[in-house]
Write a protein that holds these residues in place. Structure first.
Motif, PDB file in Angstrom:
ATOM      1  N   ASP A 140       0.811  -1.333   0.037  1.00  0.00           N
ATOM      2  CA  ASP A 140      -0.029  -0.003   0.033  1.00  0.00           C
ATOM      3  C   ASP A 140       0.727   1.318   0.079  1.00  0.00           C
ATOM      4  O   ASP A 140       2.187   0.967  -0.304  1.00  0.00           O
ATOM      5  N   HIS A 141       0.351   2.535   0.357  1.00  0.00           N
ATOM      6  CA  HIS A 141       0.993   3.695   0.158  1.00  0.00           C
ATOM      7  C   HIS A 141       2.124   3.696   1.400  1.00  0.00           C
ATOM      8  O   HIS A 141       2.902   4.711   1.199  1.00  0.00           O
ATOM      9  N   THR A 142       2.042   2.883   2.402  1.00  0.00           N
ATOM     10  CA  THR A 142       2.997   2.899   3.409  1.00  0.00           C
ATOM     11  C   THR A 142       4.359   2.116   2.989  1.00  0.00           C
ATOM     12  O   THR A 142       5.131   1.936   3.946  1.00  0.00           O
ATOM     13  N   ARG A 143       4.035   1.447   2.022  1.00  0.00           N
ATOM     14  CA  ARG A 143       5.010   0.417   1.591  1.00  0.00           C
ATOM     15  C   ARG A 143       4.852  -1.104   2.207  1.00  0.00           C
ATOM     16  O   ARG A 143       5.714  -2.191   2.086  1.00  0.00           O
ATOM     17  N   ASP A 144       3.684  -1.256   3.130  1.00  0.00           N
ATOM     18  CA  ASP A 144       3.517  -2.291   3.897  1.00  0.00           C
ATOM     19  C   ASP A 144       2.981  -3.332   2.867  1.00  0.00           C
ATOM     20  O   ASP A 144       2.190  -3.068   1.971  1.00  0.00           O
ATOM     21  N   VAL A 145       3.298  -4.783   2.953  1.00  0.00           N
ATOM     22  CA  VAL A 145       2.264  -5.755   2.362  1.00  0.00           C
ATOM     23  C   VAL A 145       0.993  -6.120   3.027  1.00  0.00           C
ATOM     24  O   VAL A 145       0.762  -6.145   3.901  1.00  0.00           O
ATOM     25  N   VAL A 146       0.057  -5.687   1.990  1.00  0.00           N
ATOM     26  CA  VAL A 146      -1.281  -5.885   2.676  1.00  0.00           C
ATOM     27  C   VAL A 146      -2.131  -6.817   1.739  1.00  0.00           C
ATOM     28  O   VAL A 146      -3.201  -7.413   2.326  1.00  0.00           O
ATOM     29  N   ALA A 147      -1.541  -7.545   0.819  1.00  0.00           N
ATOM     30  CA  ALA A 147      -2.088  -8.618  -0.084  1.00  0.00           C
ATOM     31  C   ALA A 147      -1.172  -9.324  -0.823  1.00  0.00           C
ATOM     32  O   ALA A 147       0.081  -8.951  -0.987  1.00  0.00           O
ATOM     33  N   ALA A 148      -1.530 -10.345  -1.639  1.00  0.00           N
ATOM     34  CA  ALA A 148      -0.639 -11.236  -2.205  1.00  0.00           C
ATOM     35  C   ALA A 148      -1.390 -11.640  -3.543  1.00  0.00           C
ATOM     36  O   ALA A 148      -2.762 -11.936  -3.323  1.00  0.00           O
ATOM     37  N   LEU A 149      -0.860 -11.534  -4.719  1.00  0.00           N
ATOM     38  CA  LEU A 149      -1.431 -11.954  -5.860  1.00  0.00           C
ATOM     39  C   LEU A 149      -0.853 -13.250  -6.293  1.00  0.00           C
ATOM     40  O   LEU A 149       0.493 -13.458  -6.279  1.00  0.00           O
ATOM     41  N   SER A 150      -1.728 -14.264  -6.635  1.00  0.00           N
ATOM     42  CA  SER A 150      -1.162 -15.531  -6.993  1.00  0.00           C
ATOM     43  C   SER A 150      -1.859 -16.150  -8.277  1.00  0.00           C
ATOM     44  O   SER A 150      -2.908 -15.426  -8.779  1.00  0.00           O
ATOM     45  N   ILE A 151      -0.866 -16.967  -8.936  1.00  0.00           N
ATOM     46  CA  ILE A 151      -1.576 -17.620 -10.288  1.00  0.00           C
ATOM     47  C   ILE A 151      -1.319 -19.050  -9.499  1.00  0.00           C
ATOM     48  O   ILE A 151      -0.452 -19.785  -9.259  1.00  0.00           O
ATOM     49  N   SER A 152      -2.435 -19.797  -9.787  1.00  0.00           N
ATOM     50  CA  SER A 152      -2.561 -21.179  -9.423  1.00  0.00           C
ATOM     51  C   SER A 152      -3.056 -21.964 -10.524  1.00  0.00           C
ATOM     52  O   SER A 152      -3.789 -21.591 -11.452  1.00  0.00           O
ATOM     53  N   GLY A 153      -2.599 -23.457 -10.516  1.00  0.00           N
ATOM     54  CA  GLY A 153      -2.848 -24.316 -11.649  1.00  0.00           C
ATOM     55  C   GLY A 153      -2.519 -25.558 -11.405  1.00  0.00           C
ATOM     56  O   GLY A 153      -1.684 -26.009 -10.491  1.00  0.00           O
ATOM     57  N   PRO A 154      -2.753 -26.637 -12.114  1.00  0.00           N
ATOM     58  CA  PRO A 154      -2.644 -27.881 -12.007  1.00  0.00           C
ATOM     59  C   PRO A 154      -1.069 -28.072 -12.316  1.00  0.00           C
ATOM     60  O   PRO A 154      -0.432 -27.529 -13.075  1.00  0.00           O
ATOM     61  N   SER A 155      -0.503 -29.097 -11.405  1.00  0.00           N
ATOM     62  CA  SER A 155       0.940 -29.217 -11.343  1.00  0.00           C
ATOM     63  C   SER A 155       1.591 -29.922 -12.767  1.00  0.00           C
ATOM     64  O   SER A 155       2.780 -29.495 -12.976  1.00  0.00           O
ATOM     65  N   PHE A 156       0.586 -30.645 -13.782  1.00  0.00           N
ATOM     66  CA  PHE A 156       1.052 -30.973 -14.834  1.00  0.00           C
ATOM     67  C   PHE A 156       1.381 -29.545 -15.672  1.00  0.00           C
ATOM     68  O   PHE A 156       2.076 -29.969 -16.602  1.00  0.00           O
ATOM     69  N   ARG A 157       0.852 -28.572 -15.563  1.00  0.00           N
ATOM     70  CA  ARG A 157       0.946 -27.640 -16.616  1.00  0.00           C
ATOM     71  C   ARG A 157       1.586 -26.470 -15.962  1.00  0.00           C
ATOM     72  O   ARG A 157       2.643 -25.699 -16.415  1.00  0.00           O
ATOM     73  N   LEU A 158       1.495 -26.127 -14.654  1.00  0.00           N
ATOM     74  CA  LEU A 158       2.187 -25.233 -13.755  1.00  0.00           C
ATOM     75  C   LEU A 158       3.324 -25.676 -13.133  1.00  0.00           C
ATOM     76  O   LEU A 158       3.298 -25.600 -11.943  1.00  0.00           O
ATOM     77  N   THR A 159       4.243 -25.989 -13.707  1.00  0.00           N
ATOM     78  CA  THR A 159       5.476 -26.858 -13.110  1.00  0.00           C
ATOM     79  C   THR A 159       6.490 -25.859 -12.499  1.00  0.00           C
ATOM     80  O   THR A 159       6.409 -24.601 -12.583  1.00  0.00           O
ATOM     81  N   PRO A 160       7.395 -26.400 -11.871  1.00  0.00           N
ATOM     82  CA  PRO A 160       8.188 -25.334 -11.044  1.00  0.00           C
ATOM     83  C   PRO A 160       9.046 -24.352 -12.087  1.00  0.00           C
ATOM     84  O   PRO A 160       9.313 -23.482 -11.947  1.00  0.00           O
ATOM     85  N   ASP A 161       9.507 -25.081 -13.334  1.00  0.00           N
ATOM     86  CA  ASP A 161      10.003 -24.389 -14.481  1.00  0.00           C
ATOM     87  C   ASP A 161       9.334 -23.125 -14.888  1.00  0.00           C
ATOM     88  O   ASP A 161       9.686 -22.123 -15.200  1.00  0.00           O
ATOM     89  N   ALA A 162       8.130 -23.571 -15.274  1.00  0.00           N
ATOM     90  CA  ALA A 162       6.935 -22.648 -15.642  1.00  0.00           C
ATOM     91  C   ALA A 162       6.642 -21.527 -14.565  1.00  0.00           C
ATOM     92  O   ALA A 162       6.552 -20.353 -14.708  1.00  0.00           O
ATOM     93  N   MET A 163       6.841 -21.951 -13.530  1.00  0.00           N
ATOM     94  CA  MET A 163       6.666 -20.917 -12.351  1.00  0.00           C
ATOM     95  C   MET A 163       7.678 -19.950 -12.185  1.00  0.00           C
ATOM     96  O   MET A 163       7.625 -18.538 -12.096  1.00  0.00           O
ATOM     97  N   GLU A 164       8.884 -20.567 -12.422  1.00  0.00           N
ATOM     98  CA  GLU A 164      10.157 -19.798 -12.529  1.00  0.00           C
ATOM     99  C   GLU A 164       9.930 -18.645 -13.738  1.00  0.00           C
ATOM    100  O   GLU A 164      10.296 -17.526 -13.379  1.00  0.00           O
ATOM    101  N   LEU A 165       9.557 -19.112 -14.672  1.00  0.00           N
ATOM    102  CA  LEU A 165       9.471 -18.164 -15.671  1.00  0.00           C
ATOM    103  C   LEU A 165       8.333 -17.249 -15.651  1.00  0.00           C
ATOM    104  O   LEU A 165       8.399 -15.997 -15.985  1.00  0.00           O
ATOM    105  N   LEU A 166       7.350 -17.538 -14.937  1.00  0.00           N
ATOM    106  CA  LEU A 166       6.059 -16.657 -14.655  1.00  0.00           C
ATOM    107  C   LEU A 166       6.431 -15.604 -13.328  1.00  0.00           C
ATOM    108  O   LEU A 166       5.798 -14.741 -13.205  1.00  0.00           O
ATOM    109  N   ALA A 167       7.540 -15.804 -12.538  1.00  0.00           N
ATOM    110  CA  ALA A 167       7.739 -15.048 -11.441  1.00  0.00           C
ATOM    111  C   ALA A 167       7.800 -13.548 -11.822  1.00  0.00           C
ATOM    112  O   ALA A 167       7.211 -12.648 -11.183  1.00  0.00           O
TER     113      ALA A 167
END
Length: 259
Positions: free
Chosen positions: A214-241
């Motif tokens: 937020d405006h104070t630079r504090d963490v107030v929420a988290a935005l996530s992408i979730s999916g099945p592990s056969f598609r959202l693999t660790p390598d895919a997540m690294e690229l999406l970071a």
């Protein structure tokens, strides 16, 4: 505004208008002295001096150490913060989450922390056709989710001690249940700016998340992408970071994060 128009206005309204102009000048220039401001407004120095005196007493402006120069004060920061705090986080995030879900083809959530639970307040589904067991209002154990770990990583040691139970529940073989191991991962998350959960909450479900500030630079929420592990693999997540961090930053800017 012409002198004729000024003369027809009540003195109190004219003073308010001039005070606002003083604030606008300082916002534009960064700082200014009474003489400079008076020249810009086209009024006598004594008029500006009275205005600045009242503004300073209320904290709207403050005098610099070298005297004679003024800048905007912290009262304006406080008022701005109050305004940003009332903005609807879910509403402000929707325009970011929906295009992101369509782009990556997965589910995008925005979550906040409540105790030891991450609660989804916004959800946008991608066109993959595979529905995940998440929906707005559902809460998940923070230590076993990407969003939750991002939110926990922003806490102090004392806050973390209050938020987490002594015994962390195990959901899969990959769930982190050791408090020391979790603290180590949270330090990594805080340093790199994103979190991953690889089948930690349920088998076959992976997710990646980044912090919203937020405006104070504090963490107030988290935005996530979730999916099945056969598609959202660790390598895919690294690229999406980088993309997840970029989207979280955009939401942050919408609720006042200065960048």
């Amino acid at each position: 505004m012409t002198d004729a128009e000024n003369e027809t206005r009540p003195a109190s309204i004219q003073s308010v208008d001039r005070a606002l102009q003083v604030l606008e000048i300082l916002a534009r220039e960064g700082q200014g002295g009474v003489s400079d401001i008076a020249d810009t407004l086209g009024v006598h120095k004594s008029t500006v001096s009275r205005l600045v005196s009242v503004l300073e007493a209320r904290g709207f402006v403050e005098q610099l150490a070298d005297r004679g120069k003024y800048r905007l004060g912290f009262t304006l920061v406080r008022l701005a913060g109050a305004t940003m705090a009332t903005r609807d986080l879910g509403k402000e995030s929707r325009d970011v989450c929906e295009p992101l879900a369509a782009e990556v083809g997965e589910t995008v959530n925005l979550a906040i922390l409540e105790g030891d639970r991450a609660i989804n307040i916004t959800e946008s589904s991608g066109p993959s056709g595979i529905a995940l067991r998440t929906w707005v209002g559902q809460s998940s154990p923070a230590h076993a989710t990407s969003s939750g770990k991002v939110l926990l990583s922003a806490l102090t040691d004392s806050e973390l001690g209050v938020a987490l139970d002594e015994t962390l529940e195990r959901f899969t073989d990959r769930t982190i249940v050791g408090r020391d191991a979790l603290r180590d991962e949270l330090l990594v998350i805080a340093a790199r700016g994103w979190s991953a959960a690889v089948e930690e909450l349920e088998e076959g479900l992976n997710a990646i998340a980044a912090p919203v500030r937020d405006h104070t630079r504090d963490v107030v929420a988290a935005l996530s992408i979730s999916g099945p592990s056969f598609r959202l693999t660790p390598d895919a997540m690294e690229l999406l970071a980088p993309r997840v961090r970029e989207a979280a930053l955009e939401v942050s800017r919408r609720i006042g994060f200065p960048g």
